[in-house]
Design a protein around this motif. Structure first.
Motif, mmCIF file in Angstrom:
data_model
loop_
_atom_site.group_PDB
_atom_site.id
_atom_site.type_symbol
_atom_site.label_atom_id
_atom_site.label_comp_id
_atom_site.label_asym_id
_atom_site.label_seq_id
_atom_site.Cartn_x
_atom_site.Cartn_y
_atom_site.Cartn_z
ATOM 1 N N PRO A 104 7.431 3.184 -7.844
ATOM 2 C CA PRO A 104 7.825 1.997 -8.610
ATOM 3 C C PRO A 104 6.858 1.716 -9.756
ATOM 4 N N ALA A 105 7.406 1.349 -10.901
ATOM 5 C CA ALA A 105 6.586 1.076 -12.086
ATOM 6 C C ALA A 105 6.039 -0.340 -12.007
ATOM 7 N N LYS A 106 5.117 -0.546 -11.077
ATOM 8 C CA LYS A 106 4.507 -1.849 -10.845
ATOM 9 C C LYS A 106 3.021 -1.783 -11.170
ATOM 10 N N LYS A 107 2.420 -2.958 -11.303
ATOM 11 C CA LYS A 107 0.987 -3.029 -11.550
ATOM 12 C C LYS A 107 0.210 -2.408 -10.400
ATOM 13 N N ILE A 108 -0.771 -1.562 -10.758
ATOM 14 C CA ILE A 108 -1.641 -0.911 -9.778
ATOM 15 C C ILE A 108 -2.969 -1.653 -9.728
ATOM 16 N N SER A 109 -3.500 -1.820 -8.525
ATOM 17 C CA SER A 109 -4.824 -2.441 -8.421
ATOM 18 C C SER A 109 -5.762 -1.513 -7.655
ATOM 19 N N ARG A 110 -6.022 -1.771 -6.384
ATOM 20 C CA ARG A 110 -7.040 -1.025 -5.649
ATOM 21 C C ARG A 110 -6.610 0.399 -5.340
ATOM 22 N N LEU A 111 -7.620 1.265 -5.186
ATOM 23 C CA LEU A 111 -7.418 2.695 -4.947
ATOM 24 C C LEU A 111 -8.320 3.155 -3.816
ATOM 25 N N ALA A 112 -7.875 4.185 -3.105
ATOM 26 C CA ALA A 112 -8.720 4.854 -2.110
ATOM 27 C C ALA A 112 -8.330 6.325 -2.092
ATOM 28 N N VAL A 113 -9.316 7.201 -1.901
ATOM 29 C CA VAL A 113 -9.091 8.644 -2.000
ATOM 30 C C VAL A 113 -9.721 9.350 -0.807
ATOM 31 N N ARG A 114 -9.042 10.391 -0.326
ATOM 32 C CA ARG A 114 -9.649 11.357 0.569
ATOM 33 C C ARG A 114 -9.007 12.703 0.267
ATOM 34 N N ASP A 115 -9.507 13.776 0.858
ATOM 35 C CA ASP A 115 -8.968 15.099 0.566
ATOM 36 C C ASP A 115 -7.454 15.118 0.768
ATOM 37 N N GLY A 116 -6.731 15.395 -0.308
ATOM 38 C CA GLY A 116 -5.287 15.568 -0.223
ATOM 39 C C GLY A 116 -4.466 14.305 -0.296
ATOM 40 N N PHE A 117 -5.107 13.118 -0.333
ATOM 41 C CA PHE A 117 -4.347 11.873 -0.327
ATOM 42 C C PHE A 117 -4.950 10.845 -1.280
ATOM 43 N N LEU A 118 -4.051 10.028 -1.834
ATOM 44 C CA LEU A 118 -4.456 8.867 -2.630
ATOM 45 C C LEU A 118 -3.672 7.669 -2.124
ATOM 46 N N ALA A 119 -4.372 6.589 -1.824
ATOM 47 C CA ALA A 119 -3.728 5.313 -1.497
ATOM 48 C C ALA A 119 -3.885 4.385 -2.682
ATOM 49 N N ILE A 120 -2.819 3.741 -3.096
ATOM 50 C CA ILE A 120 -2.878 2.788 -4.197
ATOM 51 C C ILE A 120 -2.166 1.508 -3.773
ATOM 52 N N VAL A 121 -2.551 0.423 -4.383
ATOM 53 C CA VAL A 121 -1.934 -0.862 -4.126
ATOM 54 C C VAL A 121 -1.070 -1.235 -5.330
ATOM 55 N N LEU A 122 0.202 -1.527 -5.060
ATOM 56 C CA LEU A 122 1.137 -1.932 -6.116
ATOM 57 C C LEU A 122 1.608 -3.357 -5.874
ATOM 58 N N ASP A 123 1.843 -4.101 -6.962
ATOM 59 C CA ASP A 123 2.530 -5.371 -6.830
ATOM 60 C C ASP A 123 3.924 -5.113 -6.274
ATOM 61 N N GLU A 124 4.420 -6.082 -5.494
ATOM 62 C CA GLU A 124 5.779 -5.925 -4.967
ATOM 63 C C GLU A 124 6.796 -5.996 -6.095
ATOM 64 N N VAL A 158 0.856 -1.186 0.000
ATOM 65 C CA VAL A 158 0.000 0.000 0.000
ATOM 66 C C VAL A 158 0.893 1.237 0.000
ATOM 67 N N TYR A 159 0.721 2.082 -0.997
ATOM 68 C CA TYR A 159 1.466 3.332 -1.112
ATOM 69 C C TYR A 159 0.522 4.506 -0.859
ATOM 70 N N LEU A 160 1.046 5.514 -0.227
ATOM 71 C CA LEU A 160 0.298 6.743 0.024
ATOM 72 C C LEU A 160 0.959 7.884 -0.729
ATOM 73 N N MET A 161 0.143 8.713 -1.401
ATOM 74 C CA MET A 161 0.662 9.877 -2.118
ATOM 75 C C MET A 161 -0.171 11.106 -1.789
ATOM 76 N N ARG A 162 0.454 12.247 -1.902
ATOM 77 C CA ARG A 162 -0.278 13.508 -1.769
ATOM 78 C C ARG A 162 -0.899 13.872 -3.110
ATOM 79 N N VAL A 163 -2.062 14.513 -3.049
ATOM 80 C CA VAL A 163 -2.808 14.858 -4.266
ATOM 81 C C VAL A 163 -3.131 16.342 -4.261
ATOM 82 N N THR A 164 -2.779 17.001 -5.346
ATOM 83 C CA THR A 164 -3.258 18.355 -5.621
ATOM 84 C C THR A 164 -3.915 18.304 -6.997
#
Length: 290
Positions: free
Chosen positions: A270-290, A25-31
């Protein structure tokens, strides 16, 4: 067919996630940049080898819940605190918990519980104040095995129910009703921001269509096509943009323009396959293959 064999075949709930590719699970900031999400500062917040998946943000607290495989090959729910960067194990049971979802009352977290003894997949609420306090919401012996869920209020929910075919069910707890809404559905179920409706993805022939279900009118409306070669994982931003993972890419759909646009990803993600996503104000969580 045994439950484990069924789950591996369908790829619905990772009962044998230890035998599957690991995920993080990766967390990123979103603007926003010209109406398209601008992503930065990716961080691996699960930070371990093995299966970590199914992120869900608390709607009002800086917390992210996700499913994590434990050393004994069963899953529990972890909590990541966005403000402190710390992880805490929320559940610790002999069964396996999946699909953590904060209920609209924000006092409980609902999960799919795969029973170790029977293989049943029940929907259970855990008190966020005391995770040892639980209540059964739906028993799979009555509803069928539940895979995923989304809530519009404390009484109304939709669920992915396993079957031939898999189907979208609409539950009204107050009325005590269970209605089948659509067959051949995908795994992403969401309340649409600003509306008392749900989105889901349905296969029709060779097409996969993102559809809207209105529980009040029982109307189904086509919103857009999901990429037929993707796994149909999506999520809504608070301002009503739909995100979809497509292999190693992320795409965004704006209902007003009805156009899909590729979202640039950070160079240090990392340039890995992305699957599930979740969003809230200012943040995006994505799931990457290891």
């Amino acid at each position: 067919m045994e439950m484990k064999s069924l789950l591996v075949l369908l790829g619905l709930l990772p009962a044998l996630a230890c035998a599957q590719n690991g995920t993080d699970v990766y967390l990123m900031r979103v603007t926003s940049a010209n109406g398209i999400p601008a992503l930065s500062d990716p961080a691996n917040i699960s930070n371990k080898t093995g299966y970590d998946n199914q992120p869900f943000f608390h709607p009002s607290k800086p917390l992210l819940y996700y499913t994590s495989m434990m050393p004994d090959n069963q899953t529990d729910i972890m909590v990541y605190d966005l403000s402190t960067g710390t992880r805490t194990q929320l559940t610790k049971t002999p069964d396996s918990e999946y699909s953590p979802t904060v209920l609209p009352n924000q006092r409980d977290l609902s999960c799919i519980v795969q029973r170790k003894a029977s293989g049943d997949q029940d929907l259970v609420a855990y008190s966020l104040a005391d995770p040892n306090t639980t209540r059964l919401i739906f028993a799979s012996q009555k509803t069928g095995k539940i895979g995923y869920q989304a809530w519009i209020n404390d009484n109304e929910a939709v669920a992915f129910v396993l079957g031939e075919p898999n189907a979208l069910h609409y539950f009204d707890l107050k009325a005590g009703t269970d209605a089948v809404i659509a067959p051949q559905i995908g795994r992403s179920l969401h309340k649409i921001p600003g509306r008392n409706t749900f989105s889901f993805v349905q296969q029709t022939g060779n097409r996969w269509i993102v559809r809207e279900f209105d529980p009040k009118t029982k109307k189904l409306t086509d919103l857009t096509d999901s990429d037929p070669d993707s796994e149909h994982y999506n999520a809504w931003t608070p301002d009503g943009m739909l995100l979809e993972s497509r292999g190693t890419q992320l795409w965004a759909f704006t209902p007003k323009t009805k156009v899909w646009t590729r979202v640039p990803l950070p160079a240090d993600l990392p340039a890995k396959k992305i699957s599930r996503l979740a969003v809230r104000d200012g943040f995006l969580a994505i799931v990457l293959d290891e």
